[in-house]
Design a protein around this motif. Structure first.
Motif, PDB file in Angstrom:
ATOM      1  N   ALA A 123       0.955  -1.213   0.050  1.00  0.00           N
ATOM      2  CA  ALA A 123       0.075   0.099   0.046  1.00  0.00           C
ATOM      3  C   ALA A 123       0.944   1.290  -0.036  1.00  0.00           C
ATOM      4  O   ALA A 123       1.895   1.377   0.657  1.00  0.00           O
ATOM      5  CB  ALA A 123      -0.959  -0.109   1.115  1.00  0.00           C
ATOM      6  N   GLN A 124       0.507   2.198  -0.680  1.00  0.00           N
ATOM      7  CA  GLN A 124       1.228   3.666  -0.712  1.00  0.00           C
ATOM      8  C   GLN A 124       0.501   4.448   0.194  1.00  0.00           C
ATOM      9  O   GLN A 124       1.083   5.477   0.576  1.00  0.00           O
ATOM     10  CB  GLN A 124       1.250   4.023  -2.246  1.00  0.00           C
ATOM     11  CG  GLN A 124       2.073   3.124  -3.063  1.00  0.00           C
ATOM     12  CD  GLN A 124       2.459   3.964  -4.239  1.00  0.00           C
ATOM     13  OE1 GLN A 124       2.444   5.265  -4.232  1.00  0.00           O
ATOM     14  NE2 GLN A 124       3.087   3.260  -5.195  1.00  0.00           N
ATOM     15  N   ARG A 136      -5.030  10.939  -6.073  1.00  0.00           N
ATOM     16  CA  ARG A 136      -4.075   9.976  -6.268  1.00  0.00           C
ATOM     17  C   ARG A 136      -4.138   8.969  -4.956  1.00  0.00           C
ATOM     18  O   ARG A 136      -4.222   7.899  -5.193  1.00  0.00           O
ATOM     19  CB  ARG A 136      -2.574  10.282  -6.606  1.00  0.00           C
ATOM     20  CG  ARG A 136      -1.786   9.150  -6.819  1.00  0.00           C
ATOM     21  CD  ARG A 136      -0.705   9.595  -7.718  1.00  0.00           C
ATOM     22  NE  ARG A 136      -0.947   9.434  -9.103  1.00  0.00           N
ATOM     23  CZ  ARG A 136      -0.103   9.747  -9.985  1.00  0.00           C
ATOM     24  NH1 ARG A 136       1.157  10.123  -9.814  1.00  0.00           N
ATOM     25  NH2 ARG A 136      -0.568  10.083 -11.245  1.00  0.00           N
ATOM     26  N   ASN A 137      -3.947   9.789  -4.006  1.00  0.00           N
ATOM     27  CA  ASN A 137      -3.852   9.027  -2.819  1.00  0.00           C
ATOM     28  C   ASN A 137      -5.173   8.081  -2.227  1.00  0.00           C
ATOM     29  O   ASN A 137      -5.356   7.155  -1.979  1.00  0.00           O
ATOM     30  CB  ASN A 137      -3.863   9.959  -1.478  1.00  0.00           C
ATOM     31  CG  ASN A 137      -2.414  10.483  -1.290  1.00  0.00           C
ATOM     32  OD1 ASN A 137      -1.355   9.721  -1.820  1.00  0.00           O
ATOM     33  ND2 ASN A 137      -2.180  11.353  -0.509  1.00  0.00           N
ATOM     34  N   TYR A 183      -5.209   5.231  -4.377  1.00  0.00           N
ATOM     35  CA  TYR A 183      -4.235   4.256  -3.823  1.00  0.00           C
ATOM     36  C   TYR A 183      -4.843   3.398  -2.848  1.00  0.00           C
ATOM     37  O   TYR A 183      -4.499   2.325  -2.438  1.00  0.00           O
ATOM     38  CB  TYR A 183      -3.095   4.878  -3.188  1.00  0.00           C
ATOM     39  CG  TYR A 183      -2.038   5.217  -4.150  1.00  0.00           C
ATOM     40  CD1 TYR A 183      -1.713   4.724  -5.370  1.00  0.00           C
ATOM     41  CD2 TYR A 183      -1.271   6.440  -3.810  1.00  0.00           C
ATOM     42  CE1 TYR A 183      -0.781   5.282  -6.317  1.00  0.00           C
ATOM     43  CE2 TYR A 183      -0.393   7.236  -4.728  1.00  0.00           C
ATOM     44  CZ  TYR A 183      -0.021   6.278  -6.125  1.00  0.00           C
ATOM     45  OH  TYR A 183       0.954   6.702  -6.619  1.00  0.00           O
ATOM     46  N   CYS A 184      -6.129   3.669  -2.383  1.00  0.00           N
ATOM     47  CA  CYS A 184      -6.782   2.904  -1.292  1.00  0.00           C
ATOM     48  C   CYS A 184      -7.442   1.672  -1.773  1.00  0.00           C
ATOM     49  O   CYS A 184      -7.689   0.456  -1.181  1.00  0.00           O
ATOM     50  CB  CYS A 184      -8.059   3.777  -0.775  1.00  0.00           C
ATOM     51  SG  CYS A 184      -7.443   5.197   0.183  1.00  0.00           S
ATOM     52  N   ILE A 194      -5.928  -1.526  -3.808  1.00  0.00           N
ATOM     53  CA  ILE A 194      -4.684  -2.268  -3.888  1.00  0.00           C
ATOM     54  C   ILE A 194      -5.100  -3.428  -5.061  1.00  0.00           C
ATOM     55  O   ILE A 194      -6.061  -4.232  -4.789  1.00  0.00           O
ATOM     56  CB  ILE A 194      -4.008  -2.880  -2.834  1.00  0.00           C
ATOM     57  CG1 ILE A 194      -3.660  -1.884  -1.764  1.00  0.00           C
ATOM     58  CG2 ILE A 194      -2.815  -3.582  -3.298  1.00  0.00           C
ATOM     59  CD1 ILE A 194      -3.118  -2.565  -0.359  1.00  0.00           C
TER      60      ILE A 194
END
Length: 167
Positions: free
Chosen positions: A18-19, A152-153, A156-157, A159
């Motif tokens: 995860a980011q 973008r965040n 990223y939720c 995956i």
């Protein structure tokens, strides 16, 4: 028949992580419809896990509001500049008339100086108005960058698997 002992090594190992930080709400489903786990077969693009996106969605909404506020500030700065240009025009006309008369019986020296100062002030105010537009444009660009990062965040939720393979 071949009898051997050893370790099975994959041809290629890809670390997937995860980011963004957050609580995992759910895991995805593998090709057999079971929850993704060690040994699951997955195709490229398969959802592996979903992270709680509520904080990231709120940040994205806040960033969107900041973009709208910055755009409104830009419109305000442009309107202010139009108003300042109108004042400059009036001050310039008054100053041109005062220069024609010059300090004399028809125009007191104090009035002459006042017209000159009003013109110079109007010129400076237009320069300030132009700078305010540049500042507002930079504010819009900054708010848009914050929005892109927040979106973008938020993305990223979720995956997903970058390749087909086995977990």
């Amino acid at each position: 028949t071949i009898s051997a002992t050893g370790t099975v090594e994959p041809e290629e190992v890809i670390d997937v992580g995860a980011q963004v930080a957050g609580q995992i709400l759910s895991f995805g489903r593998d090709a057999d419809g079971k929850t993704v786990d060690y040994g699951s077969k997955v195709a490229e693009g398969t959802v592996l896990a979903k992270i709680d996106e509520s904080l990231y969605a709120a940040e994205a909404a806040q960033a969107q509001a900041q973009v709208q506020a910055a755009a409104a500030n830009l419109q305000r700065a442009e309107a202010d500049l139009q108003q300042l240009n109108a004042r400059l025009y009036q001050a310039e006309r008054d100053w041109q008339r005062a220069k024609k008369l010059g300090p004399s019986e028809a125009l007191a020296e104090a009035s002459y100086d006042a017209y000159r100062a009003a013109y110079q002030t109007a010129v400076a105010n237009v320069a300030i108005g132009k700078a305010a537009i540049l500042q507002a444009e930079a504010g819009v660009a900054q708010a848009q960058a914050v929005l892109r990062r927040a979106q973008r965040n938020l993305g990223y939720c979720t995956i997903t698997s970058p390749v087909s393979g086995v977990i």
